[in-house]
Scaffold this motif. Structure first.
Motif, mmCIF file in Angstrom:
data_model
loop_
_atom_site.group_PDB
_atom_site.id
_atom_site.type_symbol
_atom_site.label_atom_id
_atom_site.label_comp_id
_atom_site.label_asym_id
_atom_site.label_seq_id
_atom_site.Cartn_x
_atom_site.Cartn_y
_atom_site.Cartn_z
ATOM 1 N N THR A 224 -4.563 7.509 12.563
ATOM 2 C CA THR A 224 -4.597 7.841 11.131
ATOM 3 C C THR A 224 -3.450 7.172 10.385
ATOM 4 O O THR A 224 -3.635 6.636 9.283
ATOM 5 N N VAL A 225 -2.271 7.198 10.976
ATOM 6 C CA VAL A 225 -1.106 6.541 10.353
ATOM 7 C C VAL A 225 -1.390 5.055 10.171
ATOM 8 O O VAL A 225 -1.095 4.476 9.115
ATOM 9 N N CYS A 226 -1.948 4.422 11.188
ATOM 10 C CA CYS A 226 -2.265 2.991 11.081
ATOM 11 C C CYS A 226 -3.248 2.734 9.943
ATOM 12 O O CYS A 226 -3.072 1.794 9.155
ATOM 13 N N ASP A 227 -4.284 3.547 9.868
ATOM 14 C CA ASP A 227 -5.285 3.361 8.806
ATOM 15 C C ASP A 227 -4.653 3.501 7.417
ATOM 16 O O ASP A 227 -4.969 2.722 6.507
ATOM 17 N N LEU A 228 -3.780 4.480 7.249
ATOM 18 C CA LEU A 228 -3.214 4.742 5.931
ATOM 19 C C LEU A 228 -2.089 3.767 5.564
ATOM 20 O O LEU A 228 -1.959 3.380 4.402
ATOM 21 N N ALA A 229 -1.278 3.382 6.543
ATOM 22 C CA ALA A 229 -0.105 2.550 6.235
ATOM 23 C C ALA A 229 -0.392 1.066 6.282
ATOM 24 O O ALA A 229 0.373 0.277 5.712
ATOM 25 N N ALA A 230 -1.454 0.654 6.964
ATOM 26 C CA ALA A 230 -1.721 -0.780 7.131
ATOM 27 C C ALA A 230 -1.797 -1.536 5.799
ATOM 28 O O ALA A 230 -1.196 -2.607 5.658
ATOM 29 N N PRO A 231 -2.512 -1.021 4.777
ATOM 30 C CA PRO A 231 -2.562 -1.768 3.510
ATOM 31 C C PRO A 231 -1.184 -1.936 2.865
ATOM 32 O O PRO A 231 -0.873 -2.993 2.311
ATOM 33 N N ALA A 232 -0.343 -0.892 2.940
ATOM 34 C CA ALA A 232 1.001 -0.993 2.367
ATOM 35 C C ALA A 232 1.836 -2.010 3.125
ATOM 36 O O ALA A 232 2.592 -2.795 2.525
ATOM 37 N N LEU A 233 1.717 -2.023 4.436
ATOM 38 C CA LEU A 233 2.431 -3.018 5.233
ATOM 39 C C LEU A 233 1.969 -4.430 4.874
ATOM 40 O O LEU A 233 2.785 -5.339 4.707
ATOM 41 N N GLN A 243 5.903 2.747 -4.875
ATOM 42 C CA GLN A 243 4.535 2.349 -4.514
ATOM 43 C C GLN A 243 4.096 2.950 -3.184
ATOM 44 O O GLN A 243 2.901 2.981 -2.885
ATOM 45 N N ALA A 244 5.062 3.414 -2.393
ATOM 46 C CA ALA A 244 4.718 4.042 -1.117
ATOM 47 C C ALA A 244 4.338 5.505 -1.273
ATOM 48 O O ALA A 244 3.817 6.117 -0.335
ATOM 49 N N ASP A 245 4.585 6.072 -2.446
ATOM 50 C CA ASP A 245 4.329 7.504 -2.646
ATOM 51 C C ASP A 245 2.883 7.905 -2.329
ATOM 52 O O ASP A 245 2.654 8.929 -1.662
ATOM 53 N N PRO A 246 1.881 7.152 -2.816
ATOM 54 C CA PRO A 246 0.501 7.567 -2.525
ATOM 55 C C PRO A 246 0.184 7.578 -1.026
ATOM 56 O O PRO A 246 -0.575 8.433 -0.558
ATOM 57 N N VAL A 247 0.782 6.637 -0.289
ATOM 58 C CA VAL A 247 0.524 6.598 1.148
ATOM 59 C C VAL A 247 1.130 7.829 1.819
ATOM 60 O O VAL A 247 0.498 8.481 2.660
ATOM 61 N N VAL A 248 2.362 8.154 1.438
ATOM 62 C CA VAL A 248 3.018 9.330 2.008
ATOM 63 C C VAL A 248 2.247 10.591 1.638
ATOM 64 O O VAL A 248 2.048 11.485 2.478
ATOM 65 N N ALA A 249 1.766 10.660 0.396
ATOM 66 C CA ALA A 249 1.000 11.832 -0.035
ATOM 67 C C ALA A 249 -0.278 11.972 0.780
ATOM 68 O O ALA A 249 -0.645 13.083 1.202
#
Length: 326
Positions: A224-233, A243-249
Motif C-alpha cells: 500500500t505504501v508503494c502504491d501511494l508514495a510511488a507517484p510522489a517519488l 505537496q506530500a500532505d495528500p499522500v500522508v493523509a
C-alpha cells in the motif's frame, strides 16, 4: 599419400603436432606401436598411427589417464561410456571450483584480513553444505520466522516466496548469493526483525477479518505504501513539502481504517514505527539475493517508498531523527 607409406618418428611428430619425445613415450608404452622398422632399426609408423595419436592427444587434453586411453584406442572400452563417466566427474569438480571461487570472491570483496579467520571459515562452511544441510538451514530460518503466527493460509504463499532453492550445480553468482543469504538467515537479529514483520502482518490480517469478515488476500502495508508514495517519488516531491500532505493523509487514512482507530498523532506515530520496522535494508537484500539464487527476476523493493513515507510522517509528527540501520 597412399596407405603403404610409413613415417619416421620425426614425421609422425610433425603430422600430429606432438614432440618427438612424446611420440616415443606413447610408442614405448605400446599405445601407438610401430608398424615396422627400417634396416637401421628405426621405428616406422603407418597412417593409422597418425589417427591413433590424434585420438590419444585429444583424450589426454580432456584429462583421461593413460591406462584408460589405452583401453579406448584398443577398443576394449567404448568411448561414449568413458566420456560419460569423465563428464560426470568433471561436473563435480566444476561445482567444487565454483564454490571455491565464490568463497574467494566474497573474501576479496569484503576486504577480509588474515586475522579475520572466522568469516572465512564461515563462508567456506556454508559453501560446503550438502543439499540436505542447506534445506535444514532454510527450514530453521523459516520456522523461526513463521511458527506460531497462526494458520492463515496466506502465510504459506509468503513462506514459499522466501524459500531459496540452490541448484546442485549453481553458477558462481548463485553460489555467492547463497552464502550471503545463508549468513542473513543465520543472523538472530535478522530473524527477529523478519519475525516482527510477519507478526505485524498477522495482526493486520486478523484485524481485517474481525472488521470485514473476509479472509481473502489483501495488499500488505508495504504494498500500500508503494502504491501511494510511488507517484510522489516519481515526481520528485520532497517528503517535507506541502505537496506530500495528500499522500500522508491517504496513507494514514488507510492505516486508520485498517486498525479501526482515529487518524490522530498516536496512530501516526504507531504507523511511523511500523514503517521504520519495514524499512530494513537487510530485508531488501535478502529478497535480491533470493532472486539470484532462484533465478527469479530482480525484485523492485519497497525501500524507497518506505523511506520517503517514513520521513514524511516523521516531519509531521515531530518524532525525531530516523533510526540508524545496519
Amino acid at each position: 599419400m597412399d596407405g603403404d607409406t610409413l613415417h619416421s618418428i620425426g614425421e609422425l611428430a610433425r603430422r600430429t603436432g606432438l614432440t618427438v619425445k612424446t611420440v616415443r613415450f606413447y610408442s614405448d608404452r605400446g599405445i601407438v606401436a610401430p608398424t615396422d622398422r627400417s634396416p637401421a632399426g628405426h621405428r616406422r609408423y603407418d597412417d593409422d598411427a597418425v589417427a591413433r595419436l590424434d585420438l590419444v592427444r585429444t583424450l589426454r587434453e580432456l584429462g583421461l589417464d593413460l591406462a584408460t586411453i589405452r583401453e579406448v584406442v584398443d577398443r576394449d572400452l567404448p568411448l561414449p561410456e568413458v566420456a560419460a563417466a569423465h563428464a560426470a566427474a568433471l561436473a563435480v569438480q566444476i561445482r567444487v571450483l565454483r564454490l571455491r571461487h565464490a568463497v574467494l570472491t566474497a573474501v576479496a570483496e569484503r576486504g577480509l584480513t588474515p586475522e579475520e579467520t572466522d568469516p572465512v571459515h564461515r563462508l567456506a562452511r556454508l559453501a560446503r553444505l550438502s543439499a540436505a544441510e542447506r534445506r535444514d538451514l532454510v527450514d530453521a530460518f523459516l520456522r523461526a520466522v513463521f511458527d506460531g503466527t497462526g494458520t492463515d493460509p496466506a502465510f504459506a504463499g509468503v513462506r514459499r516466496s522466501m524459500t531459496p532453492e540452490l541448484p546442485d550445480d549453481p553458477e558462481a553468482e548463485q553460489a555467492r548469493a547463497w552464502m550471503e543469504l545463508a549468513e542473513l538467515a543465520l543472523d538472530p537479529d535478522f530473524r527477529a526483525a523478519v519475525r516482527r514483520t510477519v507478526e505485524d502482518l498477522a495482526a493486520d490480517r486478523s484485524a481485517d477479518r474481525a472488521r470485514t469478515g473476509t479472509t481473502g488476500p489483501r495488499p500488505d502495508l508495504a504494498a500500500t505504501v508503494c502504491d501511494l508514495a510511488a507517484p510522489a517519488l516519481a515526481a520528485g516531491i520532497h517528503p517535507a513539502s506541502p505537496q506530500a500532505d495528500p499522500v500522508v493523509a491517504a496513507l494514514t487514512a488507510h492505516y486508520a481504517h485498517r486498525c479501526g482507530h482515529p487518524d490522530d498523532t498516536g496512530l501516526r506515530r504507531r504507523l511511523l514505527h511500523r514503517l521504520d520496522r519495514l524499512h530494513d535494508p537487510r530485508r531488501d537484500r535478502y529478497f535480491r539475493l533470493l532472486a539470484v539464487v532462484n533465478r527469479w527476476p530482480a525484485p523492485e523493493g519497497p525501500a524507497p517508498a518506505l523511506a520517503w513515507s517514513a520521513e514524511a510522517l516523521r516531519v509531521r509528527t515531530g518524532h525525531g531523527a530516523p533510526r540508524e540501520r545496519r
